[in-house]
Design an enzyme around this catalytic site. Structure first.
Site, PDB file in Angstrom:
ATOM      1  N   TRP A 330       0.107  12.358 -35.963  1.00 48.36           N
ATOM      2  CA  TRP A 330       1.437  12.610 -36.696  1.00 48.36           C
ATOM      3  C   TRP A 330       2.621  11.893 -36.520  1.00 48.36           C
ATOM      4  CZ3 TRP A 330       6.235  14.055 -35.591  1.00 48.36           C
ATOM      5  CH2 TRP A 330       7.130  14.969 -36.322  1.00 48.36           C
ATOM      6  N   HIS A 331       2.655  11.328 -35.295  1.00 50.27           N
ATOM      7  CA  HIS A 331       3.739  10.624 -34.794  1.00 50.27           C
ATOM      8  C   HIS A 331       3.583   9.167 -35.608  1.00 50.27           C
ATOM      9  CE1 HIS A 331       4.148  13.721 -31.821  1.00 50.27           C
ATOM     10  NE2 HIS A 331       5.284  13.225 -31.774  1.00 50.27           N
ATOM     11  N   GLY A 332       2.741   8.691 -35.835  1.00 54.85           N
ATOM     12  CA  GLY A 332       2.656   7.441 -36.604  1.00 54.85           C
ATOM     13  C   GLY A 332       1.289   6.907 -36.932  1.00 54.85           C
TER      14      GLY A 332
END
Lengths: 498, 386
Positions: A330-332
């Protein structure tokens, strides 16, 4: 517009003024227009995407309601509302995956084929990541689930729902709000309160202080060492990673403070997103204190549906790993984030496995777990583990991460911590002092919070001269020592890429 | 009273308290901001003259001298005081464009209501609003924070000069200069006393060639003409006598031969323009009665006069304004006693400069002697070797 810009400093007071002056019937619409204006200042075209997500999830709420009311008429048994939920999730996640992960997926497939000796070329898409898409998509999806689970009533007023999704303080980088908390606030009256204004403004000021003084100053060393690690002793990789731990905390935490403060001025209450994360005494505890809105989202909408800890220890560990690997993603769109997530998951699994052993040791050696030394030790170990994981979060790619670790181990040169090399990585000794003072202030505020004293409320209780002296001290410390302005690159928030 | 009315009254009270609180806080914030932002501004390098001129006592100056570096090397207010008892200051800055000069003049007129304002016309040759943003800062930063002219200047000129800054770093200089916290010096807190009122004396001498004015006028650049018009209008409205001068300089050393003709053409056109607008123009490129130039001894570098050349120009100007305008003579006025004290410091400053130059020449002479001796020894060695 980013919070740390003159545009926002003009936009915000005008919106507050407008909000309190506009007649009650128009307040929601006014805020909605202001929020879309805020969002469109990045890229007007992508407002269509957020509008699409808003419409789909709004209709999903109405759809679920309608299906339930007409269940007997059209279906004999079964749960057709599942289809509504599925449609909502699939369409929104499709948009998210397309804009955020398309190139990552195609590159990974190419790399995978390369490993087995086949050269293929997959199409790439040239898209700019719409700002805040990961945040508002999750926020909108949580509404669908909450209606499905009967935890929230479906909202029939589109303006109210659209405002819930796009409320500008938390639109771009969270906190990821729940309908249970924010949706009803959108429909409520928020008369002007001077206490809210003072608390909100001071919280915003503290957020600016965190972002411009602490986060941006740490960033100077982090960028220098991570980009040119070969020029520095290996121990500096550790130093830079520790500074990165504070950079990201003050960047993201600062942003959340500005968001919560801004909302508070208008009478809204957004959830707490950070609760003294580096005081955690275990990695599991860390994730109850860091990006709380995201971890609780994953807990409620992924971990628990997967079974949580109700299906035995082994399944629990698998669930934890799944949640954290996906959280990493989700973060990257980069494998480094997946590894970062995986590490955090693995640490928690190992912690859990070691729990009985730990308990036996404590009993055997009569260790006082409430003692300061034990708590300090737990906190310290947790910080080391979490910071090690941050290395992967910050590295450009896996190669970079491995190179950094190798350099750190092979060329440590531990003594360079004491010979002045610290002051040759972009920050002079004076600058380090300025940073240390700011960190001490942050530590004080967090310590107060940890002891149950709300630092902001404490300041507001003081006499006017001390209060104003504190406001002016923060303001001028930030104005003078903050990293902003034409001589520096524009201060961008890290979490904007999500 | 119903609960609703009570609530509404409470809210209204809170709103009034909030507005009063915010306004008072902003006043306190600004009171601190003013001195703090001044400390951080770069005052001493290129634009200390403007800072000094803007902070001089109001209505104490008879004459203001405005322009670029040509005028702060070319005119000495203390010499004017000594010879004519006229109070003046040099409100110049490096590469000051004509639009910037316009605003500087506007602010100085507002503060001083002088009898005469002198503008050096060198920058008329350049069709610019400002050379670049850094040099625009040099002119805008010293403008007093509470003066409307400052904001008029910033909003007019900043959008027209290319660069990566926007109006905010001109309006709030602390946002630009705060990075200087690591390198602040004593002079940032305590600016030096400027008894010379903006004049910079140089004692070196450099030889230059005389330049003749052309017959045919060139074209005055549009931007310069536009702002010169505004200057003329401003002086007429404020009842201040405008006097244009062109302090001489040597173009050949500074520009290419192409620009030489262009520069002189502009000054030639200005002569006609000034006559049309009934503004006196003393063009020192032309021979002026009562001034004898020494082309070996009046310049310290091709672009700028040295103190000897400056004395000539200043004396001439002093006599001119004495003759053509009703200028006061404050030399015996006790209210202007400080000027006499400053004059003593000024004389000491001039003597110091002359001494330094003498020392420099002595050093060079000694070096020459040493070199000559070495040459003679070398010649001897070579002869002996041969």
């Amino acid at each position: 517009m980013i919070f740390t810009s003159v545009t926002f400093l003009i936009f915000f007071p005008l919106v507050c003024l407008g909000y309190f002056l506009v007649p009650r019937k128009l307040k929601k619409t006014f805020l909605l227009v202001a929020s879309y204006y805020f969002y469109m200042s990045w890229n007007p075209k992508y407002s269509i995407l957020i509008l699409t997500s808003t419409v789909i999830t709004f209709l999903s709420g109405l759809g679920i309601d309608w299906v339930r009311q007409n269940r007997e008429k059209f279906w004999q048994g079964g749960k057709p509302e599942n289809i509504v939920v599925a449609l909502s999730f699939i369409s929104n996640l499709f948009i998210l995956v397309f804009f955020k992960y398309f190139n990552f997926l195609t590159n990974s497939i190419e790399a995978a084929f390369e490993i087995i000796g086949l050269q293929i070329t997959m199409p790439t898409v040239d898209v700019v990541l719409p700002v805040g898409i990961s945040f508002y998509t999750f926020q909108a999806l949580s509404y669908t689930m909450d209606v499905y689970r009967n935890e929230t009533k479906a909202e029939h007023n589109f303006i109210s729902y659209a405002l819930f999704v796009s409320f500008f303080p938390q639109l771009v980088a969270g906190p990821i709000e729940r309908s249970k908390n924010l949706l009803h606030q959108v429909n409520e009256d928020h008369p002007f309160s001077i206490d809210n204004m003072r608390a909100g403004l001071f919280q915003m000021l503290f957020g600016f202080f965190q972002k411009l003084v602490i986060s941006e100053t740490c960033a100077i060393v982090v960028v220098e060492v991570y980009d040119n690690y070969d020029n520095y002793p290996g121990i500096m990789v550790a130093v830079a990673t520790v500074l990165f731990a504070f950079q990201i905390y003050c960047d993201f935490g600062g942003y959340s403070n500005i968001a919560r403060g801004a909302a508070r001025v208008m009478g809204f209450s957004l959830m707490e997103n950070f609760h003294n994360p580096y005081f955690a005494d275990s990695v599991a505890d860390f994730w109850h204190r860091w990006h709380i809105s995201l971890s609780t989202w994953f807990r409620d909408y992924l971990y628990i549906p997967l079974g949580g800890n109700r299906k035995g220890k082994a399944r629990k560990y698998v669930n934890v790993m799944i949640v954290f690997l996906i959280s990493g993603l989700w973060h990257g769109a980069n494998w480094t984030f997946v590894i970062w997530g995986g590490l955090n998951g693995a640490f928690q699994v190992i912690e859990d496995i070691l729990k009985p052993i730990k308990k036996r040791c404590v009993e055997m050696f009569h260790i006082k777990t409430s003692s300061f030394s034990y708590r300090f030790y737990s906190t310290f170990i947790t910080f080391v583990l979490v910071t090690f994981a941050w290395l992967f979060f910050r590295a450009e790619n896996l190669d970079h991460a491995m190179a950094l670790i190798c350099h750190g181990i092979e060329n440590t040169e531990f003594w360079s911590l004491f010979d002045g090399a610290l002051y040759e990585m972009g920050l002079s000794e004076r600058h380090f002092t300025v940073l240390s003072i700011a960190m001490l202030v942050l530590l004080t505020a967090d310590l107060m919070k940890e002891s149950g004293i709300d630092a902001i409320e404490w300041v507001l209780k003081q006499g006017i001269i001390l209060r104003w002296a504190i406001y002016l001290a923060f303001a001028y410390y930030t104005l003078i020592f903050g990293i902003y302005g034409p001589k520096f690159d524009a201060a961008q928030f890290i979490y904007f890429q999500f | 009273m119903t609960e609703k009315m009570e609530k509404s009254r409470k809210t209204k009270k809170q709103v009034i308290r909030a507005i009063c609180g915010i306004l008072t806080f902003m006043i306190v914030f600004f009171l601190i901001y003013k001195p703090v932002s001044r400390i951080f501004e770069e005052k001493m390098s290129k634009n200390h003259r403007l800072y000094e001129c803007f902070s001089m006592d109001r209505n104490s100056l008879d004459m203001i001298l405005v322009g670029s570096s040509h005028i702060h090397y070319g005119l000495s207010p203390m010499k004017l005081w000594e010879e004519q008892g006229i109070t003046s200051c040099v409100a110049s800055s490096q590469s000051q464009s004509i639009p910037c000069s316009y605003y500087v003049m506007k602010e100085m007129i507002r503060r001083q209501h002088p009898k005469v304002i002198v503008l050096d016309t060198y920058y008329m040759v350049y069709n610019i609003y400002a050379r670049d943003q850094a040099l625009l800062h040099v002119a805008t930063d010293p403008m007093p924070l509470t003066s409307p002219v400052r904001y008029e200047m910033i909003f007019d000129l900043v959008p027209k000069v290319e660069g990566n800054e926007d109006v905010w770093s001109f309006l709030f200089t602390l946002g630009l200069y705060h990075y200087r916290w690591e390198t602040l010096e004593h002079t940032d807190f305590y600016p030096k006393n400027q008894f010379a009122k903006g004049f910079s004396a140089e004692a070196q001498k450099v030889k230059i060639e005389k330049t003749e004015m052309p017959e045919t006028p060139g074209k005055i650049p549009d931007i310069s003409e536009d702002y010169l018009d505004r200057i003329i209008q401003l002086c007429n409205e404020e009842n201040v006598k405008l006097l244009l001068i062109e302090v001489p300089y040597h173009i050949q050393g500074v520009q290419t031969t192409e620009n030489l003709a262009y520069h002189l053409g502009v000054f030639r056109a200005l002569e006609d323009y000034a006559a049309e607008n009934d503004v006196p123009y003393i063009n020192f490129f032309r021979d002026q009665e009562g001034i004898e130039w020494d082309y070996s001894g009046d310049f310290f570098e091709p672009a700028h006069l040295n103190m000897y050349g400056a004395e000539k120009v200043t004396s001439y100007l002093g006599r001119y304004v004495r003759e053509h305008y009703e200028m006061p003579d404050h030399r015996t006025d006790p209210a202007y006693q400080k000027w006499n004290e400053d004059l003593k410091e000024y004389h000491a400053y001039i003597q110091e400069k002359i001494k330094k130059e003498k020392k420099r020449i002595e050093k060079k002479k000694k070096k020459l002697e040493k070199t000559k001796m070495k040459m003679r020894e070398l010649e001897k060695e070579i002869k002996e070797a041969e």
